[in-house]
Design an enzyme around this catalytic site. Sequence first.
Site, PDB file in Angstrom:
ATOM      1  N   SER A 140       0.826  -1.206   0.000  1.00 57.52           N
ATOM      2  CA  SER A 140       0.000   0.000   0.000  1.00 57.52           C
ATOM      3  C   SER A 140       0.864   1.261   0.000  1.00 57.52           C
ATOM      4  O   SER A 140       2.002   1.259   0.479  1.00 57.52           O
ATOM      5  CB  SER A 140      -0.917   0.008   1.227  1.00 57.52           C
ATOM      6  OG  SER A 140      -1.666  -1.177   1.280  1.00 57.52           O
TER       7      SER A 140
HETATM    8  N1  SAH Z   1      -0.954  -3.989   3.621  1.00 60.45           N
HETATM    9  C1  SAH Z   1      -0.480  -4.840   2.577  1.00 60.45           C
HETATM   10  C2  SAH Z   1      -1.379  -4.710   1.397  1.00 60.45           C
HETATM   11  C3  SAH Z   1      -1.266  -5.806   0.430  1.00 60.45           C
HETATM   12  S1  SAH Z   1      -2.404  -5.716  -0.916  1.00 60.45           S
HETATM   13  C4  SAH Z   1       0.938  -4.443   2.221  1.00 60.45           C
HETATM   14  O1  SAH Z   1       1.298  -3.292   2.491  1.00 60.45           O
HETATM   15  O2  SAH Z   1       1.677  -5.235   1.657  1.00 60.45           O
HETATM   16  C5  SAH Z   1      -3.797  -6.531  -0.265  1.00 60.45           C
HETATM   17  C6  SAH Z   1      -3.621  -7.949   0.150  1.00 60.45           C
HETATM   18  O3  SAH Z   1      -4.917  -8.453   0.465  1.00 60.45           O
HETATM   19  C7  SAH Z   1      -3.048  -8.885  -0.917  1.00 60.45           C
HETATM   20  O4  SAH Z   1      -1.920  -9.540  -0.407  1.00 60.45           O
HETATM   21  C8  SAH Z   1      -4.184  -9.854  -1.189  1.00 60.45           C
HETATM   22  O5  SAH Z   1      -3.761 -11.164  -1.474  1.00 60.45           O
HETATM   23  C9  SAH Z   1      -4.940  -9.814   0.114  1.00 60.45           C
HETATM   24  N2  SAH Z   1      -6.331 -10.269   0.030  1.00 60.45           N
HETATM   25  C10 SAH Z   1      -7.248 -10.051  -0.946  1.00 60.45           C
HETATM   26  N3  SAH Z   1      -8.401 -10.664  -0.657  1.00 60.45           N
HETATM   27  C11 SAH Z   1      -8.231 -11.291   0.538  1.00 60.45           C
HETATM   28  C12 SAH Z   1      -9.048 -12.092   1.369  1.00 60.45           C
HETATM   29  N4  SAH Z   1     -10.292 -12.415   1.042  1.00 60.45           N
HETATM   30  N5  SAH Z   1      -8.523 -12.547   2.521  1.00 60.45           N
HETATM   31  C13 SAH Z   1      -7.244 -12.258   2.893  1.00 60.45           C
HETATM   32  N6  SAH Z   1      -6.419 -11.512   2.154  1.00 60.45           N
HETATM   33  C14 SAH Z   1      -6.905 -11.027   0.992  1.00 60.45           C
END
Ligand code: SAH
Length: 223
Positions: free
Chosen positions: A73
């Site tokens: 993010s």
């Molecule tokens: N805060 C994280 C954001 C990653 S992007 C960072 O800074 O790296 C969002 C993440 O949500 C991704 O890794 C994606 O795989 C996850 N995601 C999407 N749908 C999801 C779900 N239903 N349950 C758990 N994780 C999920």
Amino acid sequence: MKRLSRRIGKGMGMTSERTRKRLMERLRGGGIHDESVLLAMESVPRHLFVDEALASRAYEDIALPIGYGQTISQPYVVALMTQAMLEEGVPERVLEIGTGCGYQTAILACLVEQVYSVERILELHRLSRRRTFDFGLRNVRFRYGDGFEGWLENAPYDAILAAAAPRQIPQKLLDQLAIGGRIILPVGESGEQKLFKIIRTPEGFKKKEMDSVHFVPLVAGTT
Ligand code: SAH
């Protein structure tokens, strides 16, 4: 904070003080005023959460790819959500949906007592768990699973943060909030997402709309 800055805050070389300071100024300029959030953002080495090839861009205020079609993010959005989470006081138990590379997880671990983090992509779950352990953060528990389900065994939570956007607010997540607890999450289709903060009161749920944002979608099931 004490935990992280003591363990990994020193000697990480690589990126200059200057680029970090510039990011901090940008966050302040954008309305991030909570000093504990700013300190956490300054202490957590974002360049260690992305691929080496992208490390030099880690202190720009942008989302970056972390593989598997996902992104780390944007720092401003991480700071904004974290600040919104702290407005009513420091929560003790926080559930994070979407561990990704574990960056927001580390920020949360610096600020609250206990973090629970759920990720649906097995490789990201494993990588972040190992990385967090290597950083010496011991107040995080990770789960490989579907965030739409929350993490019922440890509910209720004082706060829930989602890093991926569902089309509608999942009732199961609202149900896992403690009274007085809050959830901060993006909602909507790509291109028209809004960040919401919803507080659970004894009478029901109080909903507040925040900024327009761009998140990856919350996808049901695991891979
Ligand atoms: N805060 C994280 C954001 C990653 S992007 C960072 O800074 O790296 C969002 C993440 O949500 C991704 O890794 C994606 O795989 C996850 N995601 C999407 N749908 C999801 C779900 N239903 N349950 C758990 N994780 C999920």
